[in-house]
Design a protein around this motif. Sequence first.
Motif, short mmCIF file in Angstrom:
data_model
loop_
_atom_site.label_atom_id
_atom_site.label_comp_id
_atom_site.label_asym_id
_atom_site.label_seq_id
_atom_site.Cartn_x
_atom_site.Cartn_y
_atom_site.Cartn_z
N ALA A 105 0.87 -1.19 0.00
CA ALA A 105 0.00 0.00 0.00
C ALA A 105 0.91 1.23 0.00
N ASP A 106 0.36 2.37 -0.39
CA ASP A 106 1.19 3.58 -0.50
C ASP A 106 1.44 4.20 0.88
N SER A 115 0.12 4.64 4.62
CA SER A 115 -1.04 5.54 4.66
C SER A 115 -2.30 4.74 4.97
N LYS A 117 -5.32 5.44 4.46
CA LYS A 117 -6.26 5.48 3.33
C LYS A 117 -5.87 4.43 2.29
N SER A 118 -4.60 4.33 2.02
CA SER A 118 -4.14 3.36 1.03
C SER A 118 -4.29 1.92 1.55
N GLU A 120 -6.65 0.93 3.57
CA GLU A 120 -8.09 0.64 3.45
C GLU A 120 -8.43 0.12 2.05
N GLU A 121 -7.80 0.72 1.04
CA GLU A 121 -8.09 0.31 -0.35
C GLU A 121 -7.61 -1.11 -0.63
N LYS A 122 -6.64 -1.58 0.15
CA LYS A 122 -6.08 -2.93 -0.10
C LYS A 122 -6.70 -4.00 0.80
N ALA A 124 -8.88 -6.83 2.19
CA ALA A 124 -9.70 -7.86 1.56
C ALA A 124 -9.76 -9.02 2.54
N ASP A 330 1.45 -2.58 -9.39
CA ASP A 330 0.70 -1.42 -8.88
C ASP A 330 1.59 -0.18 -8.87
#
Length: 369
Positions: A105-106, A115, A117-118, A120-122, A124, A330
């Motif tokens: 993640a970033d 981060s 926020k990043s 959260e996007e990953k 699963a 990515d």
Amino acid sequence: MTDEIPLTTALPHFPDQAQLLEEIRSVLESRMLTNRGPQVLQLEKEVGHFLDNPKLSVVSCANATVGAELVLRAMNLKGKVITTPFTFVATVHAIVNAGLEPVFADIDPETYCLSPKSVEEKLAKDIVAVSPVHVYGNICDIDYFEGLRKKGIRVVYDSAHALGAKHKGKAVGAFGDAEVFSLHATKIVNACEGGLIVTHDQDLAKKISLMTNFGFSGETSIELVGTNAKMSEIHAVFGLHSFRRLADSIAARRKVENRYRALLPGISDIKIMAKQKHVDSNAQYLPVFLPNETLRDKLYDGLKAQQIFARKYFFPLVPHFAPYRDRYRDRFPVAEAAAKTVLCLPIHTLMQEAHVDKICENISRILKQ
Ligand code: T4K
């Protein structure tokens, strides 16, 4: 000014060499050189006192890389682990060596740590853990990761850079399911090679401790599949010496850092990493950022020509190294920009303000050329 001092990103320093040699001699005479002897136990005890939390267990190991691997293996996890691309490769190798799959993640543009926020996007179903890194001794978003832990995701901090740093007055070591410190020669506490695992989970600590010694629970009993990841008595003597000077080392480093903070803003095209709120840093590293990769490389080369050795921590990003390159495509805009523009300037306990003045004069000259 003492010019003969190496101006390197890191420099091990043992001021009381006579005492150190005497203690090494007495270990040699005791003939107890390894297998969790008294020096190793003493180091674990003193670090435990320093962390000032009786619920925490401290387990020593051969280095932080194997330490992180053992923590993850001891947790019996299967699945994927979110981590940062902007770290020393050891963070990621440890995940892979524990039979898990890294997911990157970033990072945050202010702290250079993962981060939220990043992350959260990953997130699963198959994400079983996160391994955030307290990069440069900056502290990760503790509250966010504590929230993940409460949802059942294991949190194993790579705290290789962060021994002695504090977050809201609390020493790093108390966070997540476990934290792993490095005692490598380049670190603020230095055992030549070594690592410390800290956890409030006593069962986990016991398991990891057994695993560092092949899994032996008695002379003729093996409880689990372990390895040889023990710290030797000689390494522990180095570690104890260095650890007992931690407060002095931080003070000396902060003086150097403050001088950089006074001088660097007067030089155009260079930005020093901002101080983090609510954090007492250990000043392990002194990262600065240039406007682009060309200027960063020009500064790196120019300083090197003057025997001033900066390091590009962390370039390239871990997913861009050969073993990971084909699997990870990515993009990480913040981490990519940081990797291309960062330079860690010399900071160590033997440096004085005059050394910083010399480095800054060189930086100013090189960037004007
Ligand atoms: N996680 C993170 C985030 C880490 O940064 C690291 C290690 C780990 C995990 C794994 O921890 P360990 O398994 O090592 O306990 C160095 C270190 O080898 C490595 O421990 C460290 N991070 C990494 C950031 O830096 P190099 O190859 O860049 O270091 P090297 O040998 O070029 O040394 C840097 C400078 O220090 C040189 O200018 C000279 C000076 N130095 C170095 C050594 C080894 C000395 O003066 N004396 C010495 O003995 O990797």
